[in-house]
Write a protein that holds these residues in place. Structure first.
Motif, PDB file in Angstrom:
ATOM      1  N   TYR A   1       0.810  -1.214   0.000  1.00 50.03           N
ATOM      2  CA  TYR A   1       0.000   0.000   0.000  1.00 50.03           C
ATOM      3  C   TYR A   1       0.851   1.275   0.000  1.00 50.03           C
ATOM      4  CZ  TYR A   1      -3.872  -3.053   1.207  1.00 50.03           C
ATOM      5  OH  TYR A   1      -4.829  -4.036   1.201  1.00 50.03           O
ATOM      6  N   GLY A   2       2.084   1.151   0.421  1.00 47.51           N
ATOM      7  CA  GLY A   2       2.914   2.335   0.608  1.00 47.51           C
ATOM      8  C   GLY A   2       2.913   2.747   2.072  1.00 47.51           C
ATOM      9  N   MET A   3       4.036   3.292   2.528  1.00 45.91           N
ATOM     10  CA  MET A   3       4.191   3.643   3.942  1.00 45.91           C
ATOM     11  C   MET A   3       3.166   4.684   4.392  1.00 45.91           C
ATOM     12  SD  MET A   3       6.440   1.722   5.107  1.00 45.91           S
ATOM     13  CE  MET A   3       6.409   2.533   6.699  1.00 45.91           C
ATOM     14  N   GLN A   4       2.871   5.646   3.518  1.00 40.61           N
ATOM     15  CA  GLN A   4       1.922   6.694   3.888  1.00 40.61           C
ATOM     16  C   GLN A   4       0.569   6.093   4.238  1.00 40.61           C
ATOM     17  OE1 GLN A   4       2.640   9.925   3.962  1.00 40.61           O
ATOM     18  NE2 GLN A   4       0.643  10.917   4.097  1.00 40.61           N
ATOM     19  N   ASP A   5       0.105   5.171   3.412  1.00 42.90           N
ATOM     20  CA  ASP A   5      -1.207   4.555   3.646  1.00 42.90           C
ATOM     21  C   ASP A   5      -1.217   3.738   4.930  1.00 42.90           C
ATOM     22  OD1 ASP A   5      -2.279   5.578   1.257  1.00 42.90           O
ATOM     23  OD2 ASP A   5      -1.310   3.982   0.119  1.00 42.90           O
ATOM     24  N   VAL A   6      -0.106   3.046   5.190  1.00 41.72           N
ATOM     25  CA  VAL A   6      -0.025   2.232   6.403  1.00 41.72           C
ATOM     26  C   VAL A   6      -0.098   3.119   7.639  1.00 41.72           C
ATOM     27  CG1 VAL A   6       1.449   0.696   7.742  1.00 41.72           C
ATOM     28  CG2 VAL A   6       1.229   0.372   5.275  1.00 41.72           C
TER      29      VAL A   6
ATOM     30  N   ASP B   1       5.023  12.530   6.197  1.00 46.47           N
ATOM     31  CA  ASP B   1       4.660  13.325   5.019  1.00 46.47           C
ATOM     32  C   ASP B   1       5.384  12.866   3.760  1.00 46.47           C
ATOM     33  OD1 ASP B   1       2.985  14.939   6.538  1.00 46.47           O
ATOM     34  OD2 ASP B   1       4.638  16.249   7.144  1.00 46.47           O
ATOM     35  N   VAL B   2       6.315  11.916   3.910  1.00 51.36           N
ATOM     36  CA  VAL B   2       7.061  11.388   2.760  1.00 51.36           C
ATOM     37  C   VAL B   2       6.324  10.155   2.237  1.00 51.36           C
ATOM     38  CG1 VAL B   2       9.261  10.470   1.950  1.00 51.36           C
ATOM     39  CG2 VAL B   2       9.223  12.251   3.720  1.00 51.36           C
ATOM     40  N   ARG B   3       5.939  10.158   0.992  1.00 54.76           N
ATOM     41  CA  ARG B   3       5.155   9.046   0.419  1.00 54.76           C
ATOM     42  C   ARG B   3       6.096   7.938  -0.066  1.00 54.76           C
ATOM     43  NH1 ARG B   3      -0.033  10.102   0.210  1.00 54.76           N
ATOM     44  NH2 ARG B   3      -0.407   8.343  -1.185  1.00 54.76           N
TER      45      ARG B   3
ATOM     46  N   ILE C   1      12.320   5.615  -3.135  1.00 58.39           N
ATOM     47  CA  ILE C   1      11.372   5.312  -4.195  1.00 58.39           C
ATOM     48  C   ILE C   1       9.994   5.656  -3.652  1.00 58.39           C
ATOM     49  CG2 ILE C   1      10.406   3.548  -5.697  1.00 58.39           C
ATOM     50  CD1 ILE C   1      13.330   4.225  -6.253  1.00 58.39           C
ATOM     51  N   ASN C   2       9.306   6.592  -4.331  1.00 57.88           N
ATOM     52  CA  ASN C   2       8.014   7.039  -3.810  1.00 57.88           C
ATOM     53  C   ASN C   2       6.864   6.230  -4.395  1.00 57.88           C
ATOM     54  OD1 ASN C   2       7.523   8.050  -6.395  1.00 57.88           O
ATOM     55  ND2 ASN C   2       8.220  10.119  -5.853  1.00 57.88           N
ATOM     56  N   MET C   3       5.648   6.620  -4.081  1.00 60.88           N
ATOM     57  CA  MET C   3       4.470   5.845  -4.455  1.00 60.88           C
ATOM     58  C   MET C   3       4.181   5.851  -5.949  1.00 60.88           C
ATOM     59  SD  MET C   3       3.154   4.174  -2.061  1.00 60.88           S
ATOM     60  CE  MET C   3       1.596   3.794  -2.844  1.00 60.88           C
ATOM     61  N   THR C   4       4.821   6.755  -6.684  1.00 60.39           N
ATOM     62  CA  THR C   4       4.652   6.752  -8.145  1.00 60.39           C
ATOM     63  C   THR C   4       5.801   6.015  -8.815  1.00 60.39           C
ATOM     64  OG1 THR C   4       5.775   8.895  -8.313  1.00 60.39           O
ATOM     65  CG2 THR C   4       3.371   8.924  -8.090  1.00 60.39           C
ATOM     66  N   ALA C   5       6.556   5.238  -8.029  1.00 55.42           N
ATOM     67  CA  ALA C   5       7.678   4.431  -8.526  1.00 55.42           C
ATOM     68  C   ALA C   5       8.782   5.289  -9.112  1.00 55.42           C
ATOM     69  CB  ALA C   5       7.182   3.403  -9.554  1.00 55.42           C
ATOM     70  N   GLU C   6       8.926   6.512  -8.597  1.00 58.34           N
ATOM     71  CA  GLU C   6       9.984   7.410  -9.065  1.00 58.34           C
ATOM     72  C   GLU C   6      11.005   7.613  -7.958  1.00 58.34           C
ATOM     73  OE1 GLU C   6       7.686  10.356 -12.168  1.00 58.34           O
ATOM     74  OE2 GLU C   6       7.560  10.793 -10.019  1.00 58.34           O
ATOM     75  N   ARG C   7      12.255   7.840  -8.387  1.00 59.46           N
ATOM     76  CA  ARG C   7      13.305   8.146  -7.417  1.00 59.46           C
ATOM     77  C   ARG C   7      13.155   9.611  -7.002  1.00 59.46           C
ATOM     78  NH1 ARG C   7      18.463  10.319  -7.819  1.00 59.46           N
ATOM     79  NH2 ARG C   7      19.997   9.561  -6.301  1.00 59.46           N
ATOM     80  N   GLU C   8      13.127   9.858  -5.689  1.00 57.19           N
ATOM     81  CA  GLU C   8      12.905  11.212  -5.173  1.00 57.19           C
ATOM     82  C   GLU C   8      14.007  11.577  -4.200  1.00 57.19           C
ATOM     83  OE1 GLU C   8       9.649  13.723  -2.469  1.00 57.19           O
ATOM     84  OE2 GLU C   8       9.141  11.729  -3.262  1.00 57.19           O
ATOM     85  N   GLU C   9      14.540  12.792  -4.354  1.00 59.12           N
ATOM     86  CA  GLU C   9      15.530  13.313  -3.420  1.00 59.12           C
ATOM     87  C   GLU C   9      14.808  14.118  -2.342  1.00 59.12           C
ATOM     88  OE1 GLU C   9      18.612  15.494  -5.296  1.00 59.12           O
ATOM     89  OE2 GLU C   9      19.401  13.767  -6.392  1.00 59.12           O
ATOM     90  N   LEU C  10      15.087  13.824  -1.095  1.00 62.14           N
ATOM     91  CA  LEU C  10      14.415  14.475   0.031  1.00 62.14           C
ATOM     92  C   LEU C  10      15.225  15.706   0.472  1.00 62.14           C
ATOM     93  CD1 LEU C  10      13.389  11.279   2.041  1.00 62.14           C
ATOM     94  CD2 LEU C  10      12.159  12.452   0.206  1.00 62.14           C
TER      95      LEU C  10
END
Length: 798
Positions: free
Chosen positions: A6-11, A91-93, A73-82
């Motif tokens: 589900y992704g960490m945000q959803d959990v 707040d990080v998806r 790796i975010n919920m849209t399967a993209e690499r994201e720099e924080l």
């Protein structure tokens, strides 16, 4: 089911998890695993990584934490720099609870700096201008719309205002009309400003029957100013789109967004010329000239005075150089011959001391040569002197017509060369980033400062980021690790040489005044420090008052008079937020009287309370020194509060330190704006000098007139010193008109200061008037006691 489905945000949202095991991949090839909470920030987690990595192999190969950034790796399967390290984990998806640490390279470093600067200066607050909408037109019964345009140099109108034809009301009105000004292009001064105002012609309703037709009036809707010359000294030509502002901010709630005025300037393209014409020498001096230049209380000149000043301008330059502002005011800026001669004079004008040069930064002196001359004079200021005027210099940046100007460059140079000046320049600019009319200018200056001061970004980031934490519910949050970390080990915004080490959560509290300020206590290596955080009060007036008290202290000490003043730290940090220094080992007059009296109703009339309190805090030989401290500081604050017209003086905003120093706090009213109730002025004395104060000064002996006469002499000496420097105070207050303080918005507000400092009068006349005020304060002090009793009664029955 694993979190990744589900992704960490959803959990976190579905399960209400507060903690989760995270995996971390380090650039050294080391793998870490430990638990984090949903409220942890990226910055906090990075510190936890470094703490856990200390015992791992290859730790010494890691650089400073700022050299790395987390990726995921975010919920849209993209690499994201924080990049935003103030984000919380919840707040990080994240798709999976895995973070990889990578080294910043090339543009990553620049990206970090840009992100940090954006957070520091508060971008994205309110950068949109106002807009006229159809809703506004629907609120008013308008017959038509009309445009008025004028050419100005500072506040001076260069020629008659021109008015357009009326057009019918619509959401996008078009005039398509040529407006002609009665002035030739060659006579336009360099800083000419075109001011355009949009009016609605409103039909007036009848109040009673009359034979006359209904009259109409103009309702101001919006306005916009633009420079006639561009920053390259060339007259603007062609079509321009100009964003407008509401004529009276806050009048029309439907004004939002951005509306635009399109105008076409049909002017021949030519360069502005400042050719110097030969000036003929003037060999005589008229008595009238001396009278004109000696008049400190000037606002307007008669025509014959203007002619004489201009005719003898060379004499003014040689003998009365400090009268340059008067000469600039009477210059005919719509005649290019006179302008050229004035520019020629400025090039050889002797440099002025700061007390006179500062006046030339006012809105009335827009000419670039005059402003460049002013900065040339200010460059000789020492850092401590420049710091004394920094508050005003930031405000007059609002008067500059171009982003790149001498004043901006001067302030940046000195800020980058001196840490203290840089620190307070940052905060004075940052505190007004919510004001849309200056946010672009101040934001660019802040960015320039931050890029030139990269090594200070971390300290500034810590200060900026702790403010939102303080705003939250202290009782619920302050003991949490995240909040304790955010609010500890912070360079004090009030004093960059002090680090606020460990927050003492148990000693923090809400105070009992109206806005419920937050009292924060810190434990340092050798001492404890207190800071009051205010949310809901505009502290800029307090800052200005305390700056003036600090300046008075400097002027008095320069002449050998130390009145033991206590201008405590005060700093506005944003829109109605700010910090105040806690003065340790001190208490209010109200508390001292209440705690040393049998009855709260009569506490204000207990003349022995203050002296007894000082005796309890200063046993034996210490008492004499405490009374001396009280006497000197009481004299200083009597004079200071009289000159500045400080109002709302009650027993809760006058304090005493255990060492005897008296000092005033809370400066919400000044320049003679005294409080009243039911139309009756509650403060009917020039300054506070009660009989219990006199009782302390006289060491408790009614016949000790020698001590009291010495106190009176201190007051008179202090007042005379301020009168000699009256022009400086008036100039500094005049420059603060740009701040938009409710009690300092026009020249009329400064008239109180000119009167209290007796500008234009001899020292003998000024002292005579002060002696009258002194006697009045002493004679009428019983009224102060009545007011204090009523204040205590009202406070106890809230």
């Amino acid at each position: 089911m694993p979190p990744g489905v589900y992704g960490m945000q959803d959990v976190w949202e579905r399960e209400g998890w507060q903690q989760v095991n995270m995996e971390f991949l380090l650039p050294t090839g080391i793998y870490l695993n430990f638990t984090v909470t949903s409220s942890d920030t990226i910055s906090t987690i990075k510190k936890m990584v470094w703490k856990n990595a200390r015992n791992e192999p290859l730790f010494s190969a890691l650089s400073d934490p700022d050299a790395y950034v987390f990726t995921c790796i975010n919920m849209t399967a993209e690499r994201e720099e924080l990049e935003d390290e103030q984000r919380r984990m919840c707040d990080v998806r994240l798709f999976l609870p895995i973070l990889r640490l990578v080294a910043r390279e090339g543009d990553r470093v620049e990206k970090l700096i840009t992100t940090q600067i954006s957070l520091l200066i508060g971008k994205g607050l309110c950068h949109t201008g106002p807009q006229l909408t159809s809703e506004l037109f629907g609120r008013l019964t308008m017959e038509a719309l009309v445009v008025q345009a004028g050419l100005f140099h500072g506040s001076e109108l260069l020629c008659k205002v021109v008015t357009s034809n009326e057009v019918s009301v619509c959401s996008e009105p078009v005039w398509d009309q040529k407006l002609v000004f009665d002035i030739s292009a060659s006579d336009l001064p360099r800083m000419s400003r075109l001011c355009i105002a949009l009016y609605g012609v409103i039909e007036k309703t009848k109040k009673r029957p009359t034979k006359k037709k209904n009259k109409s009036s103009d309702c101001p809707l919006a306005w916009v100013n633009t420079m006639v010359f561009d920053y390259k000294d060339q007259l603007k030509t062609g079509e321009f789109s100009l964003s407008t502002w509401p004529s009276v901010p806050g009048t029309f709630t439907c004004i939002m967004g951005t509306s635009r005025v399109y105008c076409h300037l049909m002017i021949n393209r030519l360069l502005y010329s400042s050719t110097t014409l030969l000036l003929r020498n003037v060999f005589f001096q008229h008595l009238k000239l001396r009278e004109i230049v000696d008049n400190k209380n000037y606002t307007e000149f008669f025509e014959d005075e203007k002619e004489l000043l201009w005719k003898l301008r060379e004499v003014v330059r040689q003998r009365y150089p400090e009268s340059l502002p008067k000469l600039l005011l009477i210059t005919k800026w719509n005649k290019h011959e006179d302008v050229a001669q004035m520019v020629g004079l400025l090039r050889k004008w002797p440099e002025l001391p700061a007390i006179h040069a500062l006046e030339l930064l006012d809105y009335s002196f827009p000419d670039p040569h005059a402003r460049s001359f002013t900065i040339r004079c200010l460059r000789k200021l020492r850092d401590d002197e420049l710091f004394q005027y920094l508050l005003q210099l930031v405000q007059v940046l609002k008067y500059e017509s171009y982003l790149d100007c001498d004043l901006t460059c001067f302030l940046l140079e000195r800020a980058l060369a001196n840490k203290k000046i840089g620190h307070f320049l940052f905060w004075h600019l940052r505190s007004e980033m919510h004001v849309s009319s200056v946010s672009l200018r101040f934001g660019l200056i802040l960015e320039a400062f931050c890029r030139g001061s990269i090594f200070h970004l971390k300290n500034l980031m810590k200060q900026v980021c702790c403010i939102p934490y303080v705003k939250k519910d202290m009782k619920v949050c302050i003991k949490q690790d995240t909040y304790m970390e955010a609010l500890s080990d912070v360079v004090s915004p009030l004093n960059p040489s002090i680090v606020l080490c460990e927050l003492c959560a148990d000693k923090c509290k809400f105070m009992d005044s109206k806005m419920k300020p937050l009292w924060l206590m810190y434990k340092n290596k050798y001492d404890t420090l207190g800071i009051i955080f205010k949310n809901g009060d505009d502290l800029r007036q307090d800052m200005l008052t305390l700056q003036m008290i600090q300046l008075m202290d400097v002027l008095w000490k320069t002449e050998g008079l130390d009145l033991r003043m206590l201008p405590y730290g005060c700093l506005s940090t944003g829109n109605k937020t700010g910090l105040i220094e806690v003065v340790k080992n001190s208490d209010t007059i109200a508390n001292i009287q209440r705690n040393n009296s049998n009855s709260a109703a009569t506490a204000a009339f207990n003349k022995d309370a203050l002296l007894n309190w000082l005796k309890s805090k200063n046993p034996g030989d210490k008492l004499d020194q405490a009374i001396e401290e009280f006497t000197l500081s009481c004299a200083g604050y009597c004079v200071a509060t009289y000159v500045l017209g400080i109002g709302d003086r009650h027993s809760d905003n006058i304090m005493i330190r255990e060492t005897g120093q008296l000092f005033h706090i809370d400066f919400g009213h000044f320049l003679g704006n005294f409080k009243s109730k039911f139309g009756i002025n509650r403060e009917r004395v020039p300054f506070i000098l009660t009989y219990d104060f006199v009782h302390v000064i006289q060491e408790g002996r009614t016949n000790n007139s020698e001590k009291f006469e010495r106190f009176r002499e201190c007051c008179e000496q202090a007042y005379k010193i301020l009168c000699r420097n009256g022009t400086l105070f008036v100039n500094l207050f005049a420059l603060m008109k740009a701040a938009g303080l409710p009690e300092l918005s026009s020249s009329k507000d400064i008239q109180y200061l000119m009167d209290s400092l007796a500008l234009g009068k001899s020292e003998e006349e000024a002292l005579k008037n002060f002696k009258v005020k002194f006697n009045e304060a002493l004679r009428e002090s019983w009224k102060t006691k009545v007011n204090w009793m009523m204040h205590t009664f009202a406070k106890d029955n809230r």
